[in-house]
Design an enzyme around this catalytic site. Sequence first.
Site, PDB file in Angstrom:
ATOM      1  N   ASN A 181      34.992  43.028  50.149  1.00  0.00           N
ATOM      2  CA  ASN A 181      34.233  42.782  49.184  1.00  0.00           C
ATOM      3  C   ASN A 181      32.745  42.918  49.265  1.00  0.00           C
ATOM      4  O   ASN A 181      32.240  43.176  50.564  1.00  0.00           O
ATOM      5  CB  ASN A 181      34.053  41.011  49.092  1.00  0.00           C
ATOM      6  CG  ASN A 181      35.381  40.406  48.457  1.00  0.00           C
ATOM      7  OD1 ASN A 181      35.764  40.971  47.238  1.00  0.00           O
ATOM      8  ND2 ASN A 181      35.856  39.366  49.005  1.00  0.00           N
TER       9      ASN A 181
ATOM     10  N   ASP B  72      40.461  37.856  48.755  1.00  0.00           N
ATOM     11  CA  ASP B  72      41.695  37.115  48.246  1.00  0.00           C
ATOM     12  C   ASP B  72      43.095  37.665  48.799  1.00  0.00           C
ATOM     13  O   ASP B  72      43.718  36.746  49.106  1.00  0.00           O
ATOM     14  CB  ASP B  72      41.528  37.262  46.581  1.00  0.00           C
ATOM     15  CG  ASP B  72      40.381  36.150  46.208  1.00  0.00           C
ATOM     16  OD1 ASP B  72      40.012  35.318  47.033  1.00  0.00           O
ATOM     17  OD2 ASP B  72      39.903  36.690  45.160  1.00  0.00           O
TER      18      ASP B  72
ATOM     19  N   LYS C  51      46.785  56.601  60.498  1.00  0.00           N
ATOM     20  CA  LYS C  51      45.871  57.158  59.471  1.00  0.00           C
ATOM     21  C   LYS C  51      46.827  57.778  58.174  1.00  0.00           C
ATOM     22  O   LYS C  51      47.543  58.523  58.832  1.00  0.00           O
ATOM     23  CB  LYS C  51      44.729  58.037  59.803  1.00  0.00           C
ATOM     24  CG  LYS C  51      43.981  58.393  58.662  1.00  0.00           C
ATOM     25  CD  LYS C  51      42.997  59.394  59.326  1.00  0.00           C
ATOM     26  CE  LYS C  51      42.003  60.016  57.745  1.00  0.00           C
ATOM     27  NZ  LYS C  51      41.112  60.950  58.171  1.00  0.00           N
TER      28      LYS C  51
ATOM     29  N   PRO D 274      44.649  33.009  53.276  1.00  0.00           N
ATOM     30  CA  PRO D 274      44.336  31.773  53.333  1.00  0.00           C
ATOM     31  C   PRO D 274      43.196  31.294  52.821  1.00  0.00           C
ATOM     32  O   PRO D 274      42.242  31.815  52.871  1.00  0.00           O
ATOM     33  CB  PRO D 274      44.493  31.110  54.815  1.00  0.00           C
ATOM     34  CG  PRO D 274      44.471  32.414  55.514  1.00  0.00           C
ATOM     35  CD  PRO D 274      44.752  33.497  54.815  1.00  0.00           C
ATOM     36  N   ASP D 275      43.017  30.196  52.034  1.00  0.00           N
ATOM     37  CA  ASP D 275      41.677  29.509  51.597  1.00  0.00           C
ATOM     38  C   ASP D 275      40.859  28.799  52.524  1.00  0.00           C
ATOM     39  O   ASP D 275      41.260  27.571  52.706  1.00  0.00           O
ATOM     40  CB  ASP D 275      41.851  28.942  50.314  1.00  0.00           C
ATOM     41  CG  ASP D 275      40.470  28.557  49.715  1.00  0.00           C
ATOM     42  OD1 ASP D 275      39.477  28.197  50.119  1.00  0.00           O
ATOM     43  OD2 ASP D 275      40.449  28.745  48.256  1.00  0.00           O
ATOM     44  N   ILE D 276      40.295  29.374  53.286  1.00  0.00           N
ATOM     45  CA  ILE D 276      39.435  28.783  54.404  1.00  0.00           C
ATOM     46  C   ILE D 276      38.798  27.417  54.221  1.00  0.00           C
ATOM     47  O   ILE D 276      38.996  26.334  54.655  1.00  0.00           O
ATOM     48  CB  ILE D 276      38.209  29.728  55.249  1.00  0.00           C
ATOM     49  CG1 ILE D 276      39.322  31.264  55.455  1.00  0.00           C
ATOM     50  CG2 ILE D 276      37.856  29.039  56.470  1.00  0.00           C
ATOM     51  CD1 ILE D 276      38.390  31.993  56.009  1.00  0.00           C
TER      52      ILE D 276
ATOM     53  N   LYS E 255      35.845  25.104  40.726  1.00  0.00           N
ATOM     54  CA  LYS E 255      36.099  25.655  42.088  1.00  0.00           C
ATOM     55  C   LYS E 255      35.931  24.282  42.841  1.00  0.00           C
ATOM     56  O   LYS E 255      36.634  24.112  43.902  1.00  0.00           O
ATOM     57  CB  LYS E 255      35.019  26.396  42.463  1.00  0.00           C
ATOM     58  CG  LYS E 255      35.791  27.637  43.209  1.00  0.00           C
ATOM     59  CD  LYS E 255      34.917  29.015  43.148  1.00  0.00           C
ATOM     60  CE  LYS E 255      35.308  30.049  42.430  1.00  0.00           C
ATOM     61  NZ  LYS E 255      34.458  31.308  42.447  1.00  0.00           N
TER      62      LYS E 255
ATOM     63  N   LYS F  14      38.832  22.753  45.349  1.00  0.00           N
ATOM     64  CA  LYS F  14      38.817  22.723  46.541  1.00  0.00           C
ATOM     65  C   LYS F  14      38.309  21.204  47.218  1.00  0.00           C
ATOM     66  O   LYS F  14      38.311  21.113  48.340  1.00  0.00           O
ATOM     67  CB  LYS F  14      37.679  23.983  47.201  1.00  0.00           C
ATOM     68  CG  LYS F  14      38.185  25.196  46.634  1.00  0.00           C
ATOM     69  CD  LYS F  14      37.493  26.373  47.357  1.00  0.00           C
ATOM     70  CE  LYS F  14      37.402  27.554  46.274  1.00  0.00           C
ATOM     71  NZ  LYS F  14      37.874  28.789  47.581  1.00  0.00           N
TER      72      LYS F  14
HETATM   73  O1  C5P Z   1      38.047  30.573  45.587  1.00  0.00           O
HETATM   74  P1  C5P Z   1      36.472  31.667  45.665  1.00  0.00           P
HETATM   75  O2  C5P Z   1      36.617  32.823  46.576  1.00  0.00           O
HETATM   76  O3  C5P Z   1      36.017  31.706  44.302  1.00  0.00           O
HETATM   77  O4  C5P Z   1      35.661  30.333  46.302  1.00  0.00           O
HETATM   78  C1  C5P Z   1      34.419  30.714  46.986  1.00  0.00           C
HETATM   79  C2  C5P Z   1      34.272  29.884  48.045  1.00  0.00           C
HETATM   80  O5  C5P Z   1      35.362  29.824  48.963  1.00  0.00           O
HETATM   81  C3  C5P Z   1      33.092  30.476  48.896  1.00  0.00           C
HETATM   82  O6  C5P Z   1      32.554  29.306  49.395  1.00  0.00           O
HETATM   83  C4  C5P Z   1      34.090  30.960  50.014  1.00  0.00           C
HETATM   84  O7  C5P Z   1      33.362  31.433  51.192  1.00  0.00           O
HETATM   85  C5  C5P Z   1      35.239  30.236  50.078  1.00  0.00           C
HETATM   86  N1  C5P Z   1      36.629  30.830  50.466  1.00  0.00           N
HETATM   87  C6  C5P Z   1      37.012  30.703  51.556  1.00  0.00           C
HETATM   88  N2  C5P Z   1      38.372  31.365  51.647  1.00  0.00           N
HETATM   89  C7  C5P Z   1      38.912  32.191  51.004  1.00  0.00           C
HETATM   90  C8  C5P Z   1      38.310  32.390  49.714  1.00  0.00           C
HETATM   91  C9  C5P Z   1      37.159  31.805  49.489  1.00  0.00           C
HETATM   92  O8  C5P Z   1      36.730  29.970  52.442  1.00  0.00           O
HETATM   93  N3  C5P Z   1      40.079  32.722  51.112  1.00  0.00           N
END
Ligand code: C5P
Length: 397
Positions: free
Chosen positions: A209, A278, A288, A305-307, A337, A341
């Site tokens: 990103n 994502d 390579k 995973p969504d941390i 969001k 979350k």
């Molecule tokens: O879901 P999205 O990426 O839009 O949400 C952004 C927030 O979630 C930010 O605070 C980002 O650091 C956190 N995040 C995370 N792990 C992910 C995706 C987003 O901690 N895989």
Amino acid sequence: MELKGKRIVLGVTGGIAAYKAAELVRLLGKQGADVQVAMTEGATHFVTATTFQALSGKPVYLDQWDARMPNAMAHIDLSRQADLIIVAPASADFLARIAHGMADDLLATMVLARDCPLLVAPAMNRQMWENPATRRNVAQLAVDGVGILGPASGEQACGEVGAGRMLEPEEIVEAVIAFFAPKVLAGRKLLMTAGPTFEAIDPVRGITNLSSGRMGYAVARAAQQAGAEVTLVSGPVGLAAPQGVERVKVQSALDMHAAVMARAAEADIFIGVAAVADYRVANAAEHKLKKDSGGIPPIELVENPDILAEVAALKDGPFCVGFAAESQNLEAYAQTKRRKKNIPLIAGNLIQDGFGGDDNRLVLFDDAGTHPLAPAPKSVLARQLVEHIAQLLTGKD
Ligand code: C5P
């Protein structure tokens, strides 16, 4: 202007690093501080008083018998007018003199007569720094409540390498800003993420990103300056770790996830600033990929995973703060969001307002509603965010 209205006496003593004190005056002035320079006789052999007068816009004080003070008490008047005295560079001799309460020149007398805090930035040859006499003097000054800034290690003016270099002027200014910052997060453990993640396709290619890490690093710095114990889990960025912040470097979202989950239970606050990818590549190649190996290589993606959501779901977990970078519909997306979350606070920004630059525009969303912050440098916004978090936490305590 983070030092606006602060009155600072800068003492300069005799050492080659005195030339760096000129830059320090300029940087302190740029932050809005009112700087009064006082020099020892030794310092004048390295830099002239005229240099400091030109940069501070004020006459420099050199000796106790300066006739400009109507009451002939420069040492009292100058220190009473100050919020802080910094001595940079502080020579071995000067540290020895003030450790023993000597008052044999204007600067030492001012230090002895002060009723404000004192910071010193030692600068000397490494053997002088390591000499037991200097060790004793510095230890005594620390016990007396004097703030010791540095010294750094590295190449010295004498050609030797070791500890004894004065901190860079930028680092001293950071320490001064930290000194004045209200300690609204004192005693809190803060864990956070910043920067992008890098998801390997093969050993040299990957998906990432766009994120400079600047906003996250500014938040880490502001939180540390507000008294928090900060651990920053950082994806690949070209930034130095802020002073006093523990940095854990990671590459991928999975690395970041592991580093965060290992520490989350102990944290009081978690802030997710990182732009986590994502998806990661399920079929990353060990070697390579070659263009001529037949066709376009298929890349299979799996979800990361969504941390933040995972930390927010922990039982008795930390107070969680998220970031939302959007290109449109900021309020609607950020609030969605926040609810999804299940976090109390989210800081939203439009990508076009802050990407890669020093300035940004943030809107804070919490249970009380929407709090737009005026456009400002990321360092200022970071401080405002830290203050907002501190207020919400105090409300919870
Ligand atoms: O879901 P999205 O990426 O839009 O949400 C952004 C927030 O979630 C930010 O605070 C980002 O650091 C956190 N995040 C995370 N792990 C992910 C995706 C987003 O901690 N895989």
